[in-house]
Design a protein around this motif. Structure first.
Motif, short mmCIF file in Angstrom:
data_model
loop_
_atom_site.label_atom_id
_atom_site.label_comp_id
_atom_site.label_asym_id
_atom_site.label_seq_id
_atom_site.Cartn_x
_atom_site.Cartn_y
_atom_site.Cartn_z
N ARG A 26 0.84 -1.19 0.00
CA ARG A 26 0.00 0.00 0.00
C ARG A 26 0.88 1.25 0.00
NH1 ARG A 26 -4.37 -1.38 4.75
NH2 ARG A 26 -5.19 -3.29 3.85
N ARG A 27 0.42 2.26 -0.70
CA ARG A 27 1.15 3.53 -0.70
C ARG A 27 0.68 4.38 0.48
NH1 ARG A 27 0.95 5.22 -7.10
NH2 ARG A 27 2.05 3.37 -7.88
N ARG A 28 1.65 4.83 1.21
CA ARG A 28 1.27 5.52 2.45
C ARG A 28 0.55 6.82 2.17
NH1 ARG A 28 5.57 5.50 7.09
NH2 ARG A 28 3.75 6.57 7.95
N GLU A 29 0.90 7.48 1.04
CA GLU A 29 0.20 8.72 0.78
C GLU A 29 -1.27 8.48 0.48
OE1 GLU A 29 2.74 7.58 -0.83
OE2 GLU A 29 2.60 7.78 -3.01
N ASN A 30 -1.59 7.28 -0.02
CA ASN A 30 -2.99 6.98 -0.27
C ASN A 30 -3.73 6.70 1.02
OD1 ASN A 30 -2.61 7.27 -2.99
ND2 ASN A 30 -2.23 5.08 -3.35
N GLU A 31 -3.01 6.19 2.04
CA GLU A 31 -3.68 5.84 3.29
C GLU A 31 -3.78 7.03 4.23
OE1 GLU A 31 -2.45 2.37 5.19
OE2 GLU A 31 -2.59 1.12 3.43
N ALA A 32 -2.93 8.12 4.06
CA ALA A 32 -2.99 9.31 4.93
C ALA A 32 -2.94 10.57 4.07
CB ALA A 32 -1.84 9.30 5.93
N PRO A 33 -3.97 10.83 3.30
CA PRO A 33 -3.96 12.01 2.42
C PRO A 33 -3.98 13.34 3.20
CG PRO A 33 -6.11 10.98 2.42
CD PRO A 33 -5.21 10.06 3.17
N ASP A 34 -4.44 13.31 4.46
CA ASP A 34 -4.49 14.57 5.24
C ASP A 34 -3.11 15.09 5.60
OD1 ASP A 34 -4.14 12.33 6.71
OD2 ASP A 34 -5.35 12.99 8.43
N MET A 35 -2.06 14.23 5.52
CA MET A 35 -0.70 14.69 5.84
C MET A 35 -0.24 15.77 4.86
SD MET A 35 1.13 11.09 6.91
CE MET A 35 2.70 11.92 7.19
N ALA A 36 -0.63 15.65 3.60
CA ALA A 36 -0.26 16.67 2.61
C ALA A 36 -0.89 18.02 2.95
CB ALA A 36 -0.69 16.21 1.22
N GLU A 60 4.68 30.55 16.02
CA GLU A 60 5.19 29.41 16.78
C GLU A 60 4.04 28.53 17.26
OE1 GLU A 60 8.14 28.26 17.20
OE2 GLU A 60 9.14 29.88 16.12
N ARG A 61 3.02 29.20 17.80
CA ARG A 61 1.88 28.41 18.29
C ARG A 61 1.21 27.63 17.13
NH1 ARG A 61 0.61 33.11 21.24
NH2 ARG A 61 -1.12 33.54 19.79
N THR A 62 1.06 28.30 15.99
CA THR A 62 0.41 27.63 14.84
C THR A 62 1.25 26.46 14.34
OG1 THR A 62 -0.58 29.74 14.19
CG2 THR A 62 -0.53 27.99 12.53
N ARG A 63 2.59 26.68 14.28
CA ARG A 63 3.48 25.58 13.86
C ARG A 63 3.34 24.39 14.79
NH1 ARG A 63 7.66 29.48 13.72
NH2 ARG A 63 8.01 30.37 11.63
N ALA A 64 3.32 24.68 16.11
CA ALA A 64 3.25 23.59 17.09
C ALA A 64 1.95 22.79 16.91
CB ALA A 64 3.36 24.15 18.50
N GLU A 65 0.82 23.49 16.70
CA GLU A 65 -0.46 22.80 16.54
C GLU A 65 -0.50 21.97 15.26
OE1 GLU A 65 -4.21 21.36 17.22
OE2 GLU A 65 -2.80 22.37 18.59
N VAL A 66 -0.02 22.56 14.14
CA VAL A 66 -0.02 21.82 12.87
C VAL A 66 0.93 20.63 12.94
CG1 VAL A 66 0.54 21.97 10.41
CG2 VAL A 66 -0.69 23.85 11.52
N ALA A 67 2.08 20.82 13.60
CA ALA A 67 3.03 19.72 13.74
C ALA A 67 2.44 18.58 14.54
CB ALA A 67 4.32 20.24 14.37
N ARG A 68 1.70 18.94 15.60
CA ARG A 68 1.06 17.89 16.42
C ARG A 68 0.07 17.08 15.58
NH1 ARG A 68 -3.50 17.11 18.86
NH2 ARG A 68 -4.30 19.16 18.23
N ARG A 69 -0.73 17.82 14.80
CA ARG A 69 -1.71 17.12 13.96
C ARG A 69 -1.01 16.28 12.88
NH1 ARG A 69 -6.27 21.85 12.87
NH2 ARG A 69 -6.87 22.13 15.09
N LEU A 70 0.10 16.77 12.38
CA LEU A 70 0.85 16.02 11.38
C LEU A 70 1.40 14.72 11.96
CD1 LEU A 70 2.01 15.92 8.51
CD2 LEU A 70 3.99 17.22 9.34
N LEU A 71 1.89 14.79 13.20
CA LEU A 71 2.41 13.58 13.85
C LEU A 71 1.28 12.58 14.11
CD1 LEU A 71 4.94 15.19 16.37
CD2 LEU A 71 5.48 13.80 14.35
N ASP A 72 0.12 13.11 14.55
CA ASP A 72 -1.01 12.21 14.78
C ASP A 72 -1.44 11.52 13.48
OD1 ASP A 72 -1.06 12.82 17.43
OD2 ASP A 72 -2.67 14.33 17.28
N ALA A 73 -1.47 12.31 12.40
CA ALA A 73 -1.87 11.71 11.12
C ALA A 73 -0.86 10.66 10.68
CB ALA A 73 -2.01 12.80 10.06
N ASP A 74 0.42 10.97 10.89
CA ASP A 74 1.46 10.00 10.51
C ASP A 74 1.34 8.72 11.33
OD1 ASP A 74 3.96 9.37 9.03
OD2 ASP A 74 4.74 9.28 11.08
#
Length: 408
Positions: A26-36, A60-74
């Motif tokens: 499976r291609r990971r980008e197909n399984e987690a499209p929200d990471m893009a 800084e606050r926005t980066r931290a929140e987006v990074a957290r969501r990116l890690l959760d999606a990953d």
């Protein structure tokens, strides 16, 4: 061999997409499209910071929140993308390919026709029409069958002089339709099918439009018998003439179906024989031959059909058995009178309605017991014509004739 190679290649081509899907991961980008999306949001934060839309603290606050969501999606994508081991996927792919190959081969060998050339429907129909149009004529078929037909039965001492007189008389009485009818019947009883056919033809020609459906059907049957069981164009014309007068003429319907069976149209044979078999009395002379052949005819036509089973002993058979038991207590004269009554009843039924070979054999034996060898000889000769194409029944009838003392 080329056919099988092409078939296996096609089966493999059909299995390739399934096997390929199993072997690919499976291609990971197909399984987690929200990471893009989250990555784009991080880039957008940097652009807003550069334009002064966001302050450094807000960025800084926005980066931290987006990074957290990116890690959760990953993390969620990693949980969903768990795959079976490659060896298992490889084994499954091989199994699928084998099932497709061997399954297709088994299916074709079961319902197909290995070794046969391509037979499109139009070609088969054209071939059947060609065989039908190029059938041998009656005279040609008779000459080919002459050596394979059983030898005619020698008439008994009481019957032979009568036959000689009848044959001699008809050489000078050529306009006697009833005389030709009688000669045809008796020649048929002796197994002289060509002579019987000629006599019946004379009778039908004399009668013209007055010839009945039975007259035409019997002439056609004599032609078939003289041709060794083959339905010639001339014989078929007689069956058509019989059916033009009576669409339910059983003898003509049987042979009409046989015509199609012999020329490559078992589908038309089945259409004729099935209703005839299912609507006819069980002792009709055409029922037994249809029952013995219709299964193979249906299979050749691609139809799944099992003929109805022959009925067991009926009330008439049980009554006859009871009569025979009662005969054991009669005097010889009473017993002979009873036997004569049964013989006459059986003889009348066979003459008007026909019947299976065991009934004919029973009548021949009974006439032999009564000493009526001439009648037994005549009945035996007629039975040879009725069951000409059924060797087992002919053996039964010859055995009965030997028991009656009319055949060595």
């Amino acid at each position: 061999m080329l056919f099988w190679i092409l078939s296996l290649c096609l089966a493999l081509l059909g299995a390739l997409p399934v096997v390929g899907a199993l072997l690919r991961g499976r291609r990971r980008e197909n399984e987690a499209p929200d990471m893009a999306i989250y990555r784009d949001q991080l880039s957008e934060v940097e652009r807003d910071l550069a334009r002064g839309v966001l302050s450094q603290e807000e960025a800084e606050r926005t980066r931290a929140e987006v990074a957290r969501r990116l890690l959760d999606a990953d993390r969620r994508g990693a949980d969903r993308s768990g795959e079976a081991p490659r060896s298992l996927r490889l084994g499954t792919g091989v199994a699928v390919a084998l099932v497709v190959l061997f399954g297709a081969t088994a299916l074709y060998t079961t319902i197909g026709a290995p070794g046969f050339p391509d037979l499109p429907l139009q070609d088969r129909l054209a071939g059947a029409e060609e065989r039908r149009a190029n059938r041998p004529t009656q005279l040609v078929a008779e000459s080919r069958a002459a050596d394979s037909l059983p030898a005619p039965v020698e008439p008994g001492p009481e019957f032979a002089p009568l036959m000689d007189k009848l044959r001699t008389a008809m050489t000078s009485r050529r306009d006697d339709a009833e005389g030709w009818r009688l000669l045809a019947r008796n020649e048929a009883q002796l197994g002289n099918y060509v002579a019987a056919r000629k006599a019946q033809q004379e009778m039908v020609a004399l009668l013209g439009d007055d010839a009945t459906a039975e007259d035409h059907a019997f002439l056609g049957e004599l032609m078939v018998s003289a041709a060794g069981g083959f339905v010639t164009p001339q014989a078929e014309a007689q069956f058509d003439a019989a059916l033009a007068q009576n669409r339910q003429q059983g003898r003509a319907l049987y042979y009409k179906g046989l015509t199609y069976a012999q020329t490559g149209r078992p589908d038309l044979t089945f259409r004729i024989w099935r209703p005839l078999l299912e609507s006819s009395p069980q002792d009709a002379p055409w029922v037994a031959p249809i029952r013995g052949q219709i299964g193979a005819v249906a299979a050749r036509a691609g139809i799944d059909y099992a003929p109805p089973q022959a009925p067991g002993p009926g009330a008439a058979d049980m009554a006859a058995a009871a009569d025979m038991a009662a005969a054991a207590e009669m005097s010889p004269a009473e017993r002979e009178e009873m036997i004569r009554g049964m013989v006459e009843g059986l003889s009348e039924r066979l003459a008007t309605e026909g019947g299976p070979a065991p009934d004919w054999a029973r009548l021949i034996r009974a006439l032999g017991v009564l000493g009526e060898t001439g009648r037994a000889q005549a009945i035996f000769g007629e039975s040879q014509q009725v069951f000409a194409n059924r060797p087992d029944d002919l053996d039964r009838l010859r055995s009965a004739a030997r028991e009656a003392g009319i055949l060595n």
